[in-house]
Design a protein around this motif. Sequence first.
Motif, PDB file in Angstrom:
ATOM      1  N   LEU A 176      -0.341  13.099  -3.040  1.00  0.00           N
ATOM      2  CA  LEU A 176      -1.184  14.235  -2.702  1.00  0.00           C
ATOM      3  C   LEU A 176      -1.828  13.965  -1.350  1.00  0.00           C
ATOM      4  O   LEU A 176      -2.485  12.947  -1.151  1.00  0.00           O
ATOM      5  N   HIS A 177      -1.599  14.890  -0.423  1.00  0.00           N
ATOM      6  CA  HIS A 177      -2.158  14.789   0.924  1.00  0.00           C
ATOM      7  C   HIS A 177      -3.111  15.953   1.137  1.00  0.00           C
ATOM      8  O   HIS A 177      -2.664  17.081   1.376  1.00  0.00           O
ATOM      9  N   PRO A 178      -4.453  15.714   1.044  1.00  0.00           N
ATOM     10  CA  PRO A 178      -5.421  16.792   1.233  1.00  0.00           C
ATOM     11  C   PRO A 178      -5.321  17.383   2.631  1.00  0.00           C
ATOM     12  O   PRO A 178      -5.005  16.686   3.595  1.00  0.00           O
ATOM     13  N   GLU A 179      -5.620  18.681   2.731  1.00  0.00           N
ATOM     14  CA  GLU A 179      -5.491  19.414   3.982  1.00  0.00           C
ATOM     15  C   GLU A 179      -6.474  18.933   5.054  1.00  0.00           C
ATOM     16  O   GLU A 179      -6.123  18.819   6.219  1.00  0.00           O
ATOM     17  N   LYS A 180      -7.696  18.630   4.656  1.00  0.00           N
ATOM     18  CA  LYS A 180      -8.744  18.321   5.633  1.00  0.00           C
ATOM     19  C   LYS A 180      -9.153  16.853   5.634  1.00  0.00           C
ATOM     20  O   LYS A 180     -10.213  16.492   6.097  1.00  0.00           O
TER      21      LYS A 180
ATOM     22  N   ASP B 121     -10.498  21.140  -0.669  1.00  0.00           N
ATOM     23  CA  ASP B 121      -9.572  21.771   0.273  1.00  0.00           C
ATOM     24  C   ASP B 121      -8.143  21.716  -0.265  1.00  0.00           C
ATOM     25  O   ASP B 121      -7.836  20.986  -1.191  1.00  0.00           O
ATOM     26  N   GLY B 122      -7.270  22.536   0.290  1.00  0.00           N
ATOM     27  CA  GLY B 122      -5.876  22.565  -0.146  1.00  0.00           C
ATOM     28  C   GLY B 122      -5.152  21.308   0.283  1.00  0.00           C
ATOM     29  O   GLY B 122      -5.734  20.374   0.818  1.00  0.00           O
ATOM     30  N   GLY B 123      -3.875  21.275   0.062  1.00  0.00           N
ATOM     31  CA  GLY B 123      -3.108  20.101   0.433  1.00  0.00           C
ATOM     32  C   GLY B 123      -1.644  20.272   0.107  1.00  0.00           C
ATOM     33  O   GLY B 123      -1.187  21.365  -0.211  1.00  0.00           O
ATOM     34  N   VAL B 124      -0.923  19.174   0.186  1.00  0.00           N
ATOM     35  CA  VAL B 124       0.501  19.161  -0.109  1.00  0.00           C
ATOM     36  C   VAL B 124       0.770  18.074  -1.134  1.00  0.00           C
ATOM     37  O   VAL B 124       0.291  16.947  -0.992  1.00  0.00           O
ATOM     38  N   LEU B 125       1.514  18.433  -2.162  1.00  0.00           N
ATOM     39  CA  LEU B 125       1.949  17.465  -3.163  1.00  0.00           C
ATOM     40  C   LEU B 125       3.415  17.186  -2.906  1.00  0.00           C
ATOM     41  O   LEU B 125       4.238  18.090  -2.938  1.00  0.00           O
ATOM     42  N   GLU B 126       3.739  15.937  -2.588  1.00  0.00           N
ATOM     43  CA  GLU B 126       5.128  15.545  -2.379  1.00  0.00           C
ATOM     44  C   GLU B 126       5.608  14.801  -3.617  1.00  0.00           C
ATOM     45  O   GLU B 126       4.882  13.989  -4.185  1.00  0.00           O
ATOM     46  N   ILE B 127       6.842  15.098  -4.015  1.00  0.00           N
ATOM     47  CA  ILE B 127       7.402  14.473  -5.200  1.00  0.00           C
ATOM     48  C   ILE B 127       8.694  13.777  -4.816  1.00  0.00           C
ATOM     49  O   ILE B 127       9.601  14.399  -4.277  1.00  0.00           O
ATOM     50  N   GLY B 128       8.748  12.492  -5.079  1.00  0.00           N
ATOM     51  CA  GLY B 128       9.957  11.722  -4.822  1.00  0.00           C
ATOM     52  C   GLY B 128      10.445  11.084  -6.110  1.00  0.00           C
ATOM     53  O   GLY B 128       9.768  11.117  -7.132  1.00  0.00           O
ATOM     54  N   TYR B 129      11.632  10.512  -6.041  1.00  0.00           N
ATOM     55  CA  TYR B 129      12.189   9.857  -7.222  1.00  0.00           C
ATOM     56  C   TYR B 129      12.838   8.554  -6.793  1.00  0.00           C
ATOM     57  O   TYR B 129      13.532   8.501  -5.784  1.00  0.00           O
TER      58      TYR B 129
ATOM     59  N   MET C 125       5.138  20.743  -2.593  1.00  0.00           N
ATOM     60  CA  MET C 125       4.470  21.879  -3.218  1.00  0.00           C
ATOM     61  C   MET C 125       3.129  22.070  -2.524  1.00  0.00           C
ATOM     62  O   MET C 125       2.344  21.129  -2.426  1.00  0.00           O
ATOM     63  N   GLU C 126       2.892  23.266  -1.996  1.00  0.00           N
ATOM     64  CA  GLU C 126       1.605  23.573  -1.374  1.00  0.00           C
ATOM     65  C   GLU C 126       0.564  23.757  -2.469  1.00  0.00           C
ATOM     66  O   GLU C 126       0.803  24.438  -3.454  1.00  0.00           O
ATOM     67  N   ILE C 127      -0.579  23.146  -2.294  1.00  0.00           N
ATOM     68  CA  ILE C 127      -1.673  23.239  -3.262  1.00  0.00           C
ATOM     69  C   ILE C 127      -2.801  24.032  -2.599  1.00  0.00           C
ATOM     70  O   ILE C 127      -3.182  23.732  -1.478  1.00  0.00           O
ATOM     71  N   ILE C 128      -3.330  25.039  -3.293  1.00  0.00           N
ATOM     72  CA  ILE C 128      -4.418  25.828  -2.731  1.00  0.00           C
ATOM     73  C   ILE C 128      -5.736  25.404  -3.361  1.00  0.00           C
ATOM     74  O   ILE C 128      -5.761  24.692  -4.364  1.00  0.00           O
ATOM     75  N   GLU C 129      -6.839  25.862  -2.756  1.00  0.00           N
ATOM     76  CA  GLU C 129      -8.161  25.398  -3.176  1.00  0.00           C
ATOM     77  C   GLU C 129      -8.428  25.571  -4.664  1.00  0.00           C
ATOM     78  O   GLU C 129      -8.978  24.684  -5.306  1.00  0.00           O
ATOM     79  N   GLU C 130      -8.008  26.711  -5.242  1.00  0.00           N
ATOM     80  CA  GLU C 130      -8.294  26.972  -6.653  1.00  0.00           C
ATOM     81  C   GLU C 130      -7.638  25.940  -7.559  1.00  0.00           C
ATOM     82  O   GLU C 130      -8.113  25.667  -8.651  1.00  0.00           O
ATOM     83  N   GLN C 131      -6.560  25.339  -7.108  1.00  0.00           N
ATOM     84  CA  GLN C 131      -5.859  24.360  -7.929  1.00  0.00           C
ATOM     85  C   GLN C 131      -6.533  22.985  -7.872  1.00  0.00           C
ATOM     86  O   GLN C 131      -6.270  22.138  -8.697  1.00  0.00           O
ATOM     87  N   LEU C 132      -7.371  22.771  -6.881  1.00  0.00           N
ATOM     88  CA  LEU C 132      -8.031  21.481  -6.730  1.00  0.00           C
ATOM     89  C   LEU C 132      -9.534  21.587  -6.985  1.00  0.00           C
ATOM     90  O   LEU C 132     -10.336  20.871  -6.416  1.00  0.00           O
ATOM     91  N   ASN C 133      -9.935  22.530  -7.839  1.00  0.00           N
ATOM     92  CA  ASN C 133     -11.331  22.704  -8.238  1.00  0.00           C
ATOM     93  C   ASN C 133     -12.278  22.827  -7.050  1.00  0.00           C
ATOM     94  O   ASN C 133     -13.299  22.158  -6.975  1.00  0.00           O
ATOM     95  N   GLY C 134     -11.917  23.681  -6.086  1.00  0.00           N
ATOM     96  CA  GLY C 134     -12.810  23.950  -4.966  1.00  0.00           C
ATOM     97  C   GLY C 134     -12.660  22.987  -3.798  1.00  0.00           C
ATOM     98  O   GLY C 134     -13.313  23.159  -2.789  1.00  0.00           O
TER      99      GLY C 134
END
Length: 126
Positions: free
Chosen positions: A33-37, A14-22, A3-12
Motif C-alpha cells: 500500500l502506497h499512500p497518496e500523500k 488520503d487515497g493511494g495505490v495497492l499493488e499486488i504481486g505473487y 488497485m486505486e484506493i480512494i479516501e472512503e476506503q481508507l477511513n478518511g
Amino acid sequence: MKMEIIEEQLNGLDGGVLEIGYNEEAKAHLLSLHPEKSDDGVSIWVDSDLKNKMMDALTLQKLDENDVFLLQQLKKLVQRCEGDLIVALGYAKEDVPFSMEWMETKNKNLILQKLATWALEQEETK
C-alpha cells in the motif's frame, strides 16, 4: 496488478495505490500500500484467501445474487475451456438465459475482474 484506493476506503485517510504481486516460490501474495500523500508505504505477505478477502473489502461495488450466479457460471465454463476466458465468454453469450442476465447486470466489469483474478489463481496452483 494495481488497485486505486480512494479516501472512503481508507477511513478518511488520503487515497493511494495497492499493488499486488505473487511469488511462486513462497506461494504467497505481496500486498503493498502506497499512500497518496506520504512516502510511508507498507507491505505484507498473505495467502490467496486473505488477499481475496482484502480485495473484496476494498471493492466499493458488491455483487448481488444474480451477479454471483453469472460469475459461477463463467467459472464453470472457463474450466471446461481449459482456462481460456475469451472462449468461455463466447460460449456463455450463446446461452440465452445467461445472455439475458448478462445484459441486465450493471456489474459486468467487476464480474470480469473477479473472473480474471480467479483464473490467474487457478493457473498459479497448477
